[in-house]
Design an enzyme around this catalytic site. Sequence first.
Site, short mmCIF file in Angstrom:
data_model
loop_
_atom_site.label_atom_id
_atom_site.label_comp_id
_atom_site.label_asym_id
_atom_site.label_seq_id
_atom_site.Cartn_x
_atom_site.Cartn_y
_atom_site.Cartn_z
N GLY A 3 39.31 40.86 19.96
CA GLY A 3 38.54 41.66 20.90
C GLY A 3 39.19 43.00 21.19
N PRO A 28 35.35 30.57 31.30
CA PRO A 28 34.67 31.82 31.67
C PRO A 28 35.40 32.57 32.78
CG PRO A 28 33.42 29.89 32.36
CD PRO A 28 34.53 29.40 31.50
N GLY A 48 29.36 36.08 39.31
CA GLY A 48 29.14 34.67 38.96
C GLY A 48 29.86 33.74 39.92
N THR A 49 31.03 34.15 40.37
CA THR A 49 31.79 33.33 41.32
C THR A 49 31.02 33.24 42.64
OG1 THR A 49 33.82 34.13 40.31
CG2 THR A 49 34.05 33.05 42.43
N HIS A 103 32.40 44.82 43.25
CA HIS A 103 32.92 44.94 41.88
C HIS A 103 32.73 46.39 41.43
CE1 HIS A 103 32.63 40.53 41.98
NE2 HIS A 103 33.45 40.52 40.95
N GLY A 139 37.73 33.23 26.23
CA GLY A 139 37.64 33.88 27.52
C GLY A 139 36.37 34.70 27.65
N THR A 140 35.63 34.80 26.55
CA THR A 140 34.40 35.58 26.58
C THR A 140 33.30 34.76 27.24
OG1 THR A 140 35.13 36.40 24.43
CG2 THR A 140 32.90 36.99 25.13
N THR A 141 32.53 35.40 28.11
CA THR A 141 31.41 34.72 28.76
C THR A 141 30.14 34.88 27.94
OG1 THR A 141 30.98 36.70 30.06
CG2 THR A 141 32.36 35.03 31.08
N LYS A 185 29.30 47.08 36.88
CA LYS A 185 28.82 45.69 36.84
C LYS A 185 27.44 45.58 37.46
CE LYS A 185 30.09 41.01 38.35
NZ LYS A 185 29.83 40.31 37.09
#
Lengths: 276, 276
Positions: free
Chosen positions: B10, B127, B171-172, B162, B103-105, B166
């Site tokens: 990446g 994630p 998501g959290t 954020h 680690g990619t969502t 974004k």
Amino acid sequence: MNRIKVMVNGIPGNMAVSVAQHILDDNRFDLVPSALTGPEIVETEFSLGTTVVRLIPQEKREVQIATIMEKEGKFISVDYTHPSAVNENAAFFCRHGLPFVMGTTGGDRNLLEETVRASSIPAVIAPNMAKQIVGFQAMMAYAANTFPNLFQGYSLEIKESHQKGKADTSGTAKAMASYFNQLGIPFSEKDIIKERRPETQKTEWGIPEKYLQGHGWHTYRLKSPDETVSFEFTHNVNGREIYAKGTLDAVMFLDKKVAEGTEGSVFTMIDVLKDI
Amino acid sequence: MNRIKVMVNGIPGNMAVSVAQHILDDNRFDLVPSALTGPEIVETEFSLGTTVVRLIPQEKREVQIATIMEKEGKFISVDYTHPSAVNENAAFFCRHGLPFVMGTTGGDRNLLEETVRASSIPAVIAPNMAKQIVGFQAMMAYAANTFPNLFQGYSLEIKESHQKGKADTSGTAKAMASYFNQLGIPFSEKDIIKERRPETQKTEWGIPEKYLQGHGWHTYRLKSPDETVSFEFTHNVNGREIYAKGTLDAVMFLDKKVAEGTEGSVFTMIDVLKDI
């Protein structure tokens, strides 16, 4: 639904009076108009609105409880008395087959549980009746057991504020400190910052004036070693409302256990929470 | 102890570069000087200090991976690429028997797990690599499952900030909202207050200027119906340090699983946390 009869012991203490008032105001319950009281109390009765509660001193309770049980039939006892009375009262309730919710802290807690286990009644023993705070403590206990060292390297600050009269450090703050220890943070009970000065509570913490004489505010601050990550958990309680409500939940729960025929069982606030 | 070889895919993406730098700086690890990269990348190499990482475009990867595997022997792959590449990359790692940390969502998450289960390698799929935040989410999930309706009647406010770029809601924060739903509070994802304006982030939230372009701040506020009780939970992350560190923990964990001969197993960050 039949109303649940409740005897609230410890009147005229603040917590007992608050619970008794909630019992009167809630149509799920009926208040038994008698209450065990301590040797320092000189009054013989206490008025809650139009309801008069007879206060029963220790030397008269064996005789009077027989009369009350005959008149009222089944009821649940709530105990908000004094740490010095915890074990004696528990023995009294057990001897007479009276299921009880023990909200009083202190005494010999092991003996307390043994007394109930050897008896024919179930009891809820709950040094903290605030359901949501007990729930938060259970979350912390879960994390401490499941992810030890999760916060290794983090720094911790614990601050708590309570009314001026409270001499000792908050029991909840001490319990939290031990969870954070398990989570990898060295921290001693004596590092807990205690605030007891009403002026500072008002001006710096922003605690409303009317609650300066009855509140429990707690803040836990975590910082990662490089300070790029921070966590903060706060739980602030003003007054006694949350404890009174939790007591009523404990009574509801215990009534169910009695109906199920449970004997000699000790329940905690966690059991009550799971049953909500 | 033998150093663990790690290929970080990446690069030149921010997260991949950050992890690669941590690998270089940490004597538990060696960096494989090659990285899978996306079709939009025109560079053929990327310098991290004195280390030059060769960037491998998709059309060359089948040939080059054979050479790398021959030269390097065993290594663990880390994937911080693009949501569109998740499933393809997982298939590539599995085909070549390369254990990986994803680690990619995004992508098809069920297919992702199936691909690993059908393979000869274990993988960590995470994630969110921020261990402490994942731990806090696990606490909330525990409470939601164990004490449903604990916060019934309470009001809730969720705020998150954020970086400007974004577009979607955190998501959290969305996951937290669903835990609070289980805990008895009606609350919709669209009630989450999103902050994306750098000026407000700086002046009102107090987010340091250098992190305006990379941060995740979250606050959850609960109030009892009568407002005498309040809870507040905050977790603030500046920069990418916590994710990079969590990635290294995931690599350590996966290396242990490989050594144990684990095949076709999907692990999560919760598994990594339990093993700390």
